[in-house]
Scaffold this motif. Structure first.
Motif, PDB file in Angstrom:
ATOM      1  N   ARG A  64       0.913  -1.188   0.120  1.00 12.09           N
ATOM      2  CA  ARG A  64       0.023   0.079  -0.020  1.00 12.09           C
ATOM      3  C   ARG A  64       0.999   1.199  -0.178  1.00 12.09           C
ATOM      4  O   ARG A  64       1.843   1.242   0.457  1.00 12.09           O
ATOM      5  CB  ARG A  64      -1.024  -0.006   1.169  1.00 12.09           C
ATOM      6  CG  ARG A  64      -1.671  -1.150   0.995  1.00 12.09           C
ATOM      7  CD  ARG A  64      -2.750  -0.820   2.409  1.00 12.09           C
ATOM      8  NE  ARG A  64      -3.570  -2.078   2.553  1.00 12.09           N
ATOM      9  CZ  ARG A  64      -4.287  -2.617   3.608  1.00 12.09           C
ATOM     10  NH1 ARG A  64      -4.475  -1.370   4.409  1.00 12.09           N
ATOM     11  NH2 ARG A  64      -5.022  -3.462   3.684  1.00 12.09           N
ATOM     12  N   PHE A  67       0.804   6.899   3.353  1.00 17.07           N
ATOM     13  CA  PHE A  67       0.082   8.123   3.519  1.00 17.07           C
ATOM     14  C   PHE A  67       0.671   8.669   4.927  1.00 17.07           C
ATOM     15  O   PHE A  67       0.719   8.217   5.970  1.00 17.07           O
ATOM     16  CB  PHE A  67      -1.400   7.444   4.028  1.00 17.07           C
ATOM     17  CG  PHE A  67      -2.334   8.789   4.191  1.00 17.07           C
ATOM     18  CD1 PHE A  67      -2.647   9.327   2.878  1.00 17.07           C
ATOM     19  CD2 PHE A  67      -2.662   9.233   5.281  1.00 17.07           C
ATOM     20  CE1 PHE A  67      -3.590  10.523   3.157  1.00 17.07           C
ATOM     21  CE2 PHE A  67      -3.657  10.032   5.388  1.00 17.07           C
ATOM     22  CZ  PHE A  67      -4.061  10.620   4.441  1.00 17.07           C
ATOM     23  N   GLN A  68       0.887   9.993   4.600  1.00 13.52           N
ATOM     24  CA  GLN A  68       1.474  10.774   5.428  1.00 13.52           C
ATOM     25  C   GLN A  68       0.739  12.159   5.723  1.00 13.52           C
ATOM     26  O   GLN A  68       0.312  12.631   4.834  1.00 13.52           O
ATOM     27  CB  GLN A  68       2.894  11.292   5.317  1.00 13.52           C
ATOM     28  CG  GLN A  68       4.081  10.426   5.319  1.00 13.52           C
ATOM     29  CD  GLN A  68       5.331  10.704   4.839  1.00 13.52           C
ATOM     30  OE1 GLN A  68       5.569  11.939   4.468  1.00 13.52           O
ATOM     31  NE2 GLN A  68       6.392   9.867   4.948  1.00 13.52           N
ATOM     32  N   ASN A  71       3.977  16.581   5.706  1.00 10.27           N
ATOM     33  CA  ASN A  71       5.222  16.242   5.012  1.00 10.27           C
ATOM     34  C   ASN A  71       6.555  17.149   5.511  1.00 10.27           C
ATOM     35  O   ASN A  71       6.498  17.823   6.313  1.00 10.27           O
ATOM     36  CB  ASN A  71       5.212  16.926   3.456  1.00 10.27           C
ATOM     37  CG  ASN A  71       4.347  16.122   2.591  1.00 10.27           C
ATOM     38  OD1 ASN A  71       4.105  14.851   3.016  1.00 10.27           O
ATOM     39  ND2 ASN A  71       3.615  16.702   1.734  1.00 10.27           N
TER      40      ASN A  71
END
Length: 71
Positions: A64, A67-68, A71
């Motif tokens: 997958r 997802f953060q 940043n």
């Protein structure tokens, strides 16, 4: 592979002890051993359980994207 349950064993415990994992394996064990769930969560001592052969199956881990939130 056929194994026998020890005192206090669950299907999860058998899978972890003999196959090294439980994810996706417990469902296969339930399919291979029709009616085993009628014993309840703890299997009677000495119950013969058929375990799937994981050497013929591919280990397909789903990748997958990461997802953060920041940043």
């Amino acid at each position: 592979m056929r194994v026998r349950s020890l005192q206090g064993d669950t299907i999860d415990a058998l899978c972890h002890r003999h196959l090294g994992r439980t994810v996706g394996v417990v469902e296969q064990v339930l399919e291979l051993n029709y009616g085993i769930s009628l014993h309840g969560p703890v299997l009677p001592t000495g119950t013969v359980v058929e375990l799937p052969d994981l050497t013929t199956q591919t280990n397909r881990a789903e990748m997958r994207p990461l997802f953060q939130l920041w940043n």
